[in-house]
Write a protein that holds these residues in place. Structure first.
Motif, PDB file in Angstrom:
ATOM      1  N   SER A   1       0.840  -1.204   0.000  1.00 24.97           N
ATOM      2  CA  SER A   1       0.000   0.000   0.000  1.00 24.97           C
ATOM      3  C   SER A   1       0.868   1.244   0.000  1.00 24.97           C
ATOM      4  N   ILE A   2       0.300   2.339  -0.499  1.00 28.63           N
ATOM      5  CA  ILE A   2       1.065   3.587  -0.603  1.00 28.63           C
ATOM      6  C   ILE A   2       0.152   4.783  -0.427  1.00 28.63           C
ATOM      7  N   LEU A   3       0.682   5.826   0.216  1.00 23.30           N
ATOM      8  CA  LEU A   3       0.030   7.132   0.317  1.00 23.30           C
ATOM      9  C   LEU A   3       0.900   8.123  -0.446  1.00 23.30           C
ATOM     10  N   VAL A   4       0.296   8.852  -1.371  1.00 22.89           N
ATOM     11  CA  VAL A   4       1.021   9.845  -2.176  1.00 22.89           C
ATOM     12  C   VAL A   4       0.565  11.236  -1.748  1.00 22.89           C
TER      13      VAL A   4
ATOM     14  N   LEU B   1       2.051   4.536 -11.564  1.00 18.06           N
ATOM     15  CA  LEU B   1       3.066   3.489 -11.568  1.00 18.06           C
ATOM     16  C   LEU B   1       2.822   2.498 -10.436  1.00 18.06           C
ATOM     17  N   ALA B   2       2.506   3.009  -9.247  1.00 22.18           N
ATOM     18  CA  ALA B   2       2.257   2.127  -8.110  1.00 22.18           C
ATOM     19  C   ALA B   2       1.111   1.164  -8.410  1.00 22.18           C
ATOM     20  N   LYS B   3       0.057   1.687  -9.006  1.00 26.44           N
ATOM     21  CA  LYS B   3      -1.144   0.885  -9.257  1.00 26.44           C
ATOM     22  C   LYS B   3      -0.989  -0.034 -10.459  1.00 26.44           C
ATOM     23  N   HIS B   4      -0.538   0.517 -11.576  1.00 25.13           N
ATOM     24  CA  HIS B   4      -0.608  -0.208 -12.844  1.00 25.13           C
ATOM     25  C   HIS B   4       0.696  -0.890 -13.258  1.00 25.13           C
ATOM     26  N   VAL B   5       1.829  -0.492 -12.665  1.00 28.01           N
ATOM     27  CA  VAL B   5       3.116  -1.107 -13.000  1.00 28.01           C
ATOM     28  C   VAL B   5       3.610  -2.003 -11.871  1.00 28.01           C
TER      29      VAL B   5
END
Length: 390
Positions: A233-236, A250-254
């Motif tokens: 998981s990531i918070l931007v 990038l985080a989601k699709h790559v």
């Protein structure tokens, strides 16, 4: 903000040089001439940002990417001089001056010469102009600009893969802060090492391509340095900015993130969702520290590392692009790498990753100073691009 006509830059006089430059590295300073777009017409008005947001595309007339390429490819010989924006001293936006007679840079054996079609601004351009890393900068006077998209018009003897006529894009400075080029991308021509470039994705135009290199390389390298991988998981923070908008994608699709959260102001929440954010946070109404969840990675693209470390999981990472760094946060300086662009090109060509260009642009070449002033308000959405370039 300095006032400037859209056709004629203000009168200027640069400081004299302390030492002469060679003929091929000469910057000659003359009174400004009126600037007109190529062939006396504007050849592109970009509408992609509005389409990304889900609004109707702009009805303004736009020439095709192929037309722009054909125009750039029509150059049969490289002139000795070119039009460019320069500054001969560090300072505010007012040190930027238009010069109609700047020496075209030499092409080294491992470089190509690009006829610039579009160029983009980054925060580092402003910091460099302000002299914030003058100790490692190239000599003044400087033609600014990191990001470029254009057409190859000359190749060095050691160039292996690129040829005259290729449509390319890239971040022209391998190291952002360590000896960046004296001749940047806010000019008719720029010389770039082949290894820093990639072929432009076929489905995007030069304006979109120009806005990608430094931001997408920063987004990608930051995620790699955290060890980001599928299922995390990531918070931007500042998800609507140039880097943040690409980190989300990038985080989601790559990389295959399991959950992506991002912050922005209220007008950009739908943009965040369209890019792949599962949770769009209005920073004017919510404090992300109050969220009931924590994240494997926080990518801080706004300068709030002291707050970001409060919502990262134990053993997680915080990438801090600007501002003070608090452990376990870390900062890095991106390395330009054409191989990264080549690796990501399929995601761009498939539409999984989309460029986001600020709807106020593109700014014409006559308004480079206005574009600098705008990006330094920190209100830009996506990337600020300069086009057309004579």
């Amino acid at each position: 903000m300095m006032s400037m006509s859209t056709t004629t830059p203000p009168p200027h006089l640069l400081h004299s040089l302390s030492s002469p430059l060679t003929r091929c590295h000469r910057l000659s300073f003359h009174a400004p001439l009126p600037i007109f777009p190529a062939n006396g017409r504007r050849i592109l008005v970009h509408s992609t940002a509005r389409a990304v947001w889900g609004h109707p595309a702009s009805l303004r007339v736009s020439a095709s990417s192929q037309a722009m390429a054909a125009e750039a490819s029509a150059v049969t010989s490289v002139p000795a001089d070119m039009k460019a924006w320069v500054y001969g001293e560090y300072g505010g936006v007012d040190v930027l001056k238009f010069d109609p007679k700047v020496g075209v840079p030499e092409v080294k054996e491992d470089q190509v010469l690009i006829k610039v079609v579009a160029a983009a601004l980054n925060p580092v351009d402003g910091k460099r102009r302000q002299g914030k890393f003058k100790a490692t900068d190239s000599p003044l006077p400087t033609v600014p600009g990191y990001d470029v998209a254009g057409v190859v018009v000359k190749v060095g003897g050691q160039v292996k893969d690129l040829k005259v006529g290729d449509e390319v894009y890239g971040n022209i400075n391998e190291k952002a802060l360590d000896g960046p080029k004296q001749f940047g991308s806010f000019a008719e021509y720029t010389a770039v090492e082949e290894k820093l470039l990639a072929l432009k994705p076929k489905n995007i135009d030069f304006v979109q391509a120009a806005g990608l290199p430094l931001a997408i390389e920063t987004a990608y390298e930051g995620l790699e340095k955290t060890g980001f991988s599928a299922g995390k998981s990531i918070l931007v923070l500042n998800g609507s900015g140039g880097v943040g908008s690409l980190v989300i994608q990038l985080a989601k699709h790559v990389f295959g993130a399991s959950r992506v959260a991002a912050t922005s102001g209220p007008r950009n929440l739908e943009l965040l969702r369209s890019l792949g954010a599962d949770l769009a946070i209005d920073y004017t109404k919510e404090n992300f520290e109050d969220l009931p969840e924590k994240f494997d990675v926080v990518y801080d693209a706004i300068g709030q590392c002291d707050r970001a470390v409060k919502v990262v999981k134990e053993g997680g990472s915080v990438v801090a692009l600007t501002g003070a760094v608090v452990a376990p946060g870390f900062r890095f300086v991106v390395t330009s790498n054409g191989e990264v662009l080549k690796k990501l090109n399929p995601y761009l060509e498939s539409g999984k990753v989309k460029p986001v260009v600020d709807p106020k642009g593109p700014f014409p070449f006559a308004q480079v100073a206005e574009a600098f002033a705008y990006i330094e308000t920190n209100r830009a959405v996506g990337k600020v691009v300069i086009h057309p370039i004579p």
